[in-house]
Write a protein that holds these residues in place. Structure first.
Motif, PDB file in Angstrom:
ATOM      1  N   GLY A 147      -3.526  -7.044  -1.592  1.00 55.63           N
ATOM      2  CA  GLY A 147      -1.901  -7.163  -1.519  1.00 55.63           C
ATOM      3  C   GLY A 147      -1.304  -7.015   0.020  1.00 55.63           C
ATOM      4  O   GLY A 147      -1.849  -6.129   0.686  1.00 55.63           O
ATOM      5  N   GLY A 148      -0.107  -7.792  -0.138  1.00 58.80           N
ATOM      6  CA  GLY A 148       0.512  -7.750   0.966  1.00 58.80           C
ATOM      7  C   GLY A 148       0.961  -6.413   1.554  1.00 58.80           C
ATOM      8  O   GLY A 148       1.316  -6.102   2.708  1.00 58.80           O
ATOM      9  N   GLY A 302      -3.717  -1.403  -1.326  1.00 53.54           N
ATOM     10  CA  GLY A 302      -3.571  -2.751  -1.377  1.00 53.54           C
ATOM     11  C   GLY A 302      -3.345  -3.225  -2.852  1.00 53.54           C
ATOM     12  O   GLY A 302      -3.480  -4.442  -3.051  1.00 53.54           O
ATOM     13  N   PHE A 303      -2.899  -2.279  -3.648  1.00 54.25           N
ATOM     14  CA  PHE A 303      -2.620  -2.737  -5.123  1.00 54.25           C
ATOM     15  C   PHE A 303      -1.078  -2.499  -5.414  1.00 54.25           C
ATOM     16  O   PHE A 303      -0.488  -1.820  -4.697  1.00 54.25           O
ATOM     17  CB  PHE A 303      -3.414  -1.448  -6.067  1.00 54.25           C
ATOM     18  N   GLY A 304      -0.719  -3.487  -6.187  1.00 54.57           N
ATOM     19  CA  GLY A 304       0.781  -3.499  -6.591  1.00 54.57           C
ATOM     20  C   GLY A 304       1.593  -4.592  -5.830  1.00 54.57           C
ATOM     21  O   GLY A 304       1.423  -4.627  -4.725  1.00 54.57           O
ATOM     22  N   HIS A 315      -0.377 -11.622  -0.296  1.00 58.77           N
ATOM     23  CA  HIS A 315      -1.674 -11.026   0.102  1.00 58.77           C
ATOM     24  C   HIS A 315      -1.581 -10.620   1.675  1.00 58.77           C
ATOM     25  O   HIS A 315      -0.749 -11.246   2.356  1.00 58.77           O
ATOM     26  CB  HIS A 315      -2.764 -12.125   0.102  1.00 58.77           C
ATOM     27  N   TYR A 316      -2.655  -9.656   2.136  1.00 54.79           N
ATOM     28  CA  TYR A 316      -2.235  -9.266   3.391  1.00 54.79           C
ATOM     29  C   TYR A 316      -2.746 -10.327   4.504  1.00 54.79           C
ATOM     30  O   TYR A 316      -2.428 -10.283   5.628  1.00 54.79           O
ATOM     31  CB  TYR A 316      -2.784  -7.916   3.492  1.00 54.79           C
ATOM     32  N   TYR A 317      -3.443 -11.483   3.879  1.00 50.81           N
ATOM     33  CA  TYR A 317      -4.023 -12.345   5.064  1.00 50.81           C
ATOM     34  C   TYR A 317      -3.527 -13.611   4.984  1.00 50.81           C
ATOM     35  O   TYR A 317      -4.178 -14.503   5.513  1.00 50.81           O
ATOM     36  CB  TYR A 317      -5.752 -12.193   4.713  1.00 50.81           C
ATOM     37  N   GLU A 318      -2.364 -13.710   4.231  1.00 53.33           N
ATOM     38  CA  GLU A 318      -1.826 -15.157   4.485  1.00 53.33           C
ATOM     39  C   GLU A 318      -0.448 -15.157   3.942  1.00 53.33           C
ATOM     40  O   GLU A 318       0.240 -13.962   3.919  1.00 53.33           O
ATOM     41  CB  GLU A 318      -2.564 -16.049   3.147  1.00 53.33           C
ATOM     42  N   LYS A 319       0.246 -16.263   4.213  1.00 52.65           N
ATOM     43  CA  LYS A 319       1.688 -16.278   4.540  1.00 52.65           C
ATOM     44  C   LYS A 319       2.513 -16.306   3.087  1.00 52.65           C
ATOM     45  O   LYS A 319       3.533 -16.192   2.954  1.00 52.65           O
ATOM     46  CB  LYS A 319       2.319 -17.446   5.280  1.00 52.65           C
ATOM     47  N   ASN A 354       0.611   3.341  -2.030  1.00 53.77           N
ATOM     48  CA  ASN A 354       1.847   3.794  -3.017  1.00 53.77           C
ATOM     49  C   ASN A 354       2.565   2.641  -3.586  1.00 53.77           C
ATOM     50  O   ASN A 354       3.721   2.515  -3.752  1.00 53.77           O
ATOM     51  CB  ASN A 354       3.166   4.564  -2.311  1.00 53.77           C
ATOM     52  N   GLY A 355       1.822   1.570  -4.117  1.00 53.65           N
ATOM     53  CA  GLY A 355       2.141   0.349  -4.634  1.00 53.65           C
ATOM     54  C   GLY A 355       2.004   0.309  -6.124  1.00 53.65           C
ATOM     55  O   GLY A 355       2.799  -0.542  -6.880  1.00 53.65           O
TER      56      GLY A 355
END
Ligand SMILES: *[C@@H]1O[C@H](CO)[C@@H](O)[C@H](O)[C@H]1NC(C)=O
Ligand SMILES: *[C@@H]1O[C@H](CO)[C@@H](O)[C@H](O)[C@H]1NC(C)=O
Ligand SMILES: *[C@@H]1O[C@H](CO)[C@@H](O)[C@H](O)[C@H]1NC(C)=O
Length: 356
Positions: A147-148, A302-304, A315-319, A354-355
């Protein structure tokens, strides 16, 4: 009295006593109102549970931050009494004895795939995490979701402190280590989710395969034996053609975690035990389920998704933005989140971002 009459008399007495006992029990409950209430899935409705006294005592003597043996399973059992801890992480040569999965087709079991699994396990030869991790008396695991919500939180060093770091599908480490850490104990994936660029695979990590359809096992056999993949019909998108790991670094995830997450924990439709609309848990929840059975402490990061902030990346790795998320045919994200919220609320797992 005749012997037969005597028998009848005794029987009647037992029935009457049984009734009185049962009735007084019910009355007792009604008067004191102490019977714990459970939801449809079998989880306690009031999730503010405390540790059993003897564990609280035992953990009380540990220094803050030291691994608590049996913690996650104890908390899980407190909110979900049906929880049975033993369930091996990976399939080994005795996999056919796993009764709960032998009668289900993939993804909920391995029925029809026994032969090919036998062939694969003969060459992978290893069925655990490796000597060091297998012999730990207390194991702390973190499941890193994609997750972003992980972005710009500098959680990398904290994630690296865990004994077992689980990553999913193609989520990269290189270039993101400040936020997601550098350590990868295992990467759980299915054919369509696997990294396609061989140079992206970390050294010293286990390639853990999770099957969602029968065809996936055929793909795995090709990867394990380093055979050329011919057709790729039947996959829903392009798949990796080569996995640069030795067979001894490959594992098959126990499909029980998919089955248990779907039907027991989340309560997705059984559909006669076959894959159907909205009855497949996401890989992240499958990994958490695995950890509940195999780790003493479980954390996630990285959940939620925060639906109130649709401009944040998915996602943390794409825009790609969160607003791009589509209604899924296979997953039921909202039902799944209800389950994960129970785990966080009852402190069975720790949510580092905390997501949930
Ligand atoms: C914890 O400490 C108390 C007193 O300091 C002691 O009585 C108890 O046995 C200890 N428990 C464990 C599990 O070490
Ligand atoms: C993270 O920080 C970078 C650089 O400061 C910035 O470009 C990016 O938008 C931030 N991402 C999020 C999700 O806040
Ligand atoms: C998810 O579950 C809810 C409640 O059971 C149901 O109403 C909904 O249709 C399901 N969604 C999907 C995508 O299956």
């Amino acid at each position: 009295m005749k012997p037969s009459h005597k028998l009848l008399f005794v029987l009647c007495l037992i029935l009457v006593l049984g009734f009185i006992f049962n009735f007084s029990g019910k009355l007792h409950q009604r008067v004191w109102g102490q019977k714990p209430q459970y939801d449809k899935q079998g989880f306690l409705q009031k999730l503010d549970v405390k540790l059993p006294a003897e564990l609280a005592h035992q953990y009380g003597n540990l220094t803050e931050g030291v691994c608590k043996p049996g913690y996650a399973a104890a908390m899980m059992t407190a909110i979900y009494p049906k929880f049975m801890k033993p369930a091996p992480m990976f399939l080994d040569r005795n996999f056919k004895r796993l009764a709960k999965v032998s009668n289900y087709m993939p993804p909920f079991g391995f029925k029809t795939q026994e032969r090919i699994i036998d062939i694969i396990l003969t060459i992978t030869k290893n069925y655990g995490l490796g000597e060091d991790l297998d012999s730990l008396s207390c194991r702390r695991c973190v499941i890193v979701g994609n997750g972003g919500i992980l972005a710009n939180k500098s959680l990398g060093p904290r994630i690296d402190e865990y004994d077992v770091v689980v990553r999913l599908n193609e989520a990269p480490v290189t270039g993101f280590s400040k936020d997601v850490g550098t350590k990868t104990t295992m990467r759980i994936t299915y054919p369509e989710g696997a990294m396609q660029k061989p140079e992206r695979y970390e050294k010293d990590s286990l390639f853990v395969f999770s099957a969602f359809k029968p065809l996936d096992f055929k793909w795995l056999k090709h990867m394990v034996f380093n055979e050329k993949l011919r057709g790729t019909e039947g996959f829903w998108k392009s798949v990796a053609r080569h996995v640069p790991r030795e067979p001894t670094e490959m594992r098959i995830l126990n499909p029980y975690f998919i089955q248990e997450a779907a039907f027991q924990f989340i309560g997705l439709p059984l559909n006669n035990g076959l894959m159907g609309k909205g009855n497949i848990p996401t890989l992240g929840t499958v990994a958490i389920t695995m950890a509940l059975h195999n780790c003493d402490e479980v954390a996630v990061a990285g959940f939620g998704y925060d639906m109130n902030k649709p401009y944040l990346p998915l996602h943390y790795y794409e825009k790609v933005k969160m607003s791009a998320i589509k209604e899924s045919w296979t997953h039921n994200i909202s039902k799944e989140k209800e389950f994960l919220r129970k785990l966080v609320k009852a402190k069975v797992i720790t949510d580092l971002t905390n997501g949930i």
